[in-house]
Write a protein that holds these residues in place. Sequence first.
Motif, mmCIF file in Angstrom:
data_model
loop_
_atom_site.group_PDB
_atom_site.id
_atom_site.type_symbol
_atom_site.label_atom_id
_atom_site.label_comp_id
_atom_site.label_asym_id
_atom_site.label_seq_id
_atom_site.Cartn_x
_atom_site.Cartn_y
_atom_site.Cartn_z
ATOM 1 N N VAL A 101 3.305 -9.771 -63.997
ATOM 2 C CA VAL A 101 3.606 -8.935 -65.145
ATOM 3 C C VAL A 101 3.299 -7.469 -64.841
ATOM 4 C CG1 VAL A 101 2.972 -8.457 -67.544
ATOM 5 C CG2 VAL A 101 3.118 -10.824 -66.731
ATOM 6 N N GLY A 102 4.262 -6.597 -65.124
ATOM 7 C CA GLY A 102 4.059 -5.173 -64.973
ATOM 8 C C GLY A 102 4.212 -4.633 -63.564
ATOM 9 N N GLY B 211 -12.431 -1.369 -65.284
ATOM 10 C CA GLY B 211 -12.184 -2.137 -64.067
ATOM 11 C C GLY B 211 -10.952 -1.742 -63.280
ATOM 12 N N THR B 212 -10.286 -0.659 -63.645
ATOM 13 C CA THR B 212 -9.056 -0.304 -62.938
ATOM 14 C C THR B 212 -9.280 0.593 -61.723
ATOM 15 O OG1 THR B 212 -8.649 1.581 -64.387
ATOM 16 C CG2 THR B 212 -7.636 -0.521 -65.010
ATOM 17 N N GLU B 213 -10.456 1.158 -61.586
ATOM 18 C CA GLU B 213 -10.792 2.003 -60.440
ATOM 19 C C GLU B 213 -9.744 3.087 -60.178
ATOM 20 O OE1 GLU B 213 -11.903 -0.369 -57.025
ATOM 21 O OE2 GLU B 213 -13.229 -1.612 -58.242
ATOM 22 N N LEU B 214 -9.328 3.774 -61.219
ATOM 23 C CA LEU B 214 -8.317 4.819 -61.120
ATOM 24 C C LEU B 214 -8.769 5.924 -60.165
ATOM 25 C CD1 LEU B 214 -5.636 6.040 -62.128
ATOM 26 C CD2 LEU B 214 -6.941 7.090 -63.998
ATOM 27 N N VAL C 281 -3.864 -6.889 -65.091
ATOM 28 C CA VAL C 281 -3.590 -8.316 -65.260
ATOM 29 C C VAL C 281 -3.787 -9.067 -63.954
ATOM 30 C CG1 VAL C 281 -1.823 -10.031 -65.864
ATOM 31 C CG2 VAL C 281 -2.002 -7.904 -67.179
ATOM 32 N N GLN C 282 -3.176 -8.578 -62.884
ATOM 33 C CA GLN C 282 -3.216 -9.272 -61.594
ATOM 34 C C GLN C 282 -4.539 -9.083 -60.842
ATOM 35 O OE1 GLN C 282 -0.784 -11.375 -60.733
ATOM 36 N NE2 GLN C 282 0.135 -10.840 -62.695
#
Length: 146
Positions: free
Chosen positions: A70-71, A107-110, A40-41
Amino acid sequence: MALWQILTLPCIVVRAGGERLYIGEVAAGFPLSIRFIHSVQKTPVEEYLAVDEVRQGFLLTATKYQSFGVGLPFDAAEGEFHQEGDYFWLRGQERRYPKLALRVGVGTELTLSLAGKKFPLYEKYQPGTLVTVELMPLWKGLVMNE
């Protein structure tokens, strides 16, 4: 007897996409971290964990992040909160997890870091791929298929 001692050593096993990415002996306090871009951010988050004192799970010790929202943690009751430069830190969370189950996201690049190695999981695996991080005896980590 010596072989049995080796085969029962507590190990950390990382699996993704049906393959074993890492297996190695662990001691209490063995560090690992999970880095990702918040969905989200859109800012980086890094969670720091360690193998618990009885080597049966993981302990979340700190979270480092760049924005509120959020989160993301915000409650001082969750730990010791402070700011260092452009980052916020929440330390002393002491959350326990018997194992870690993560999913590669869009898109989270875990990225997982342990034993001096970085595993940019998002580069190799499709979104939705399950990544597990578990503690188990060496013999089980060697024979486990899924």
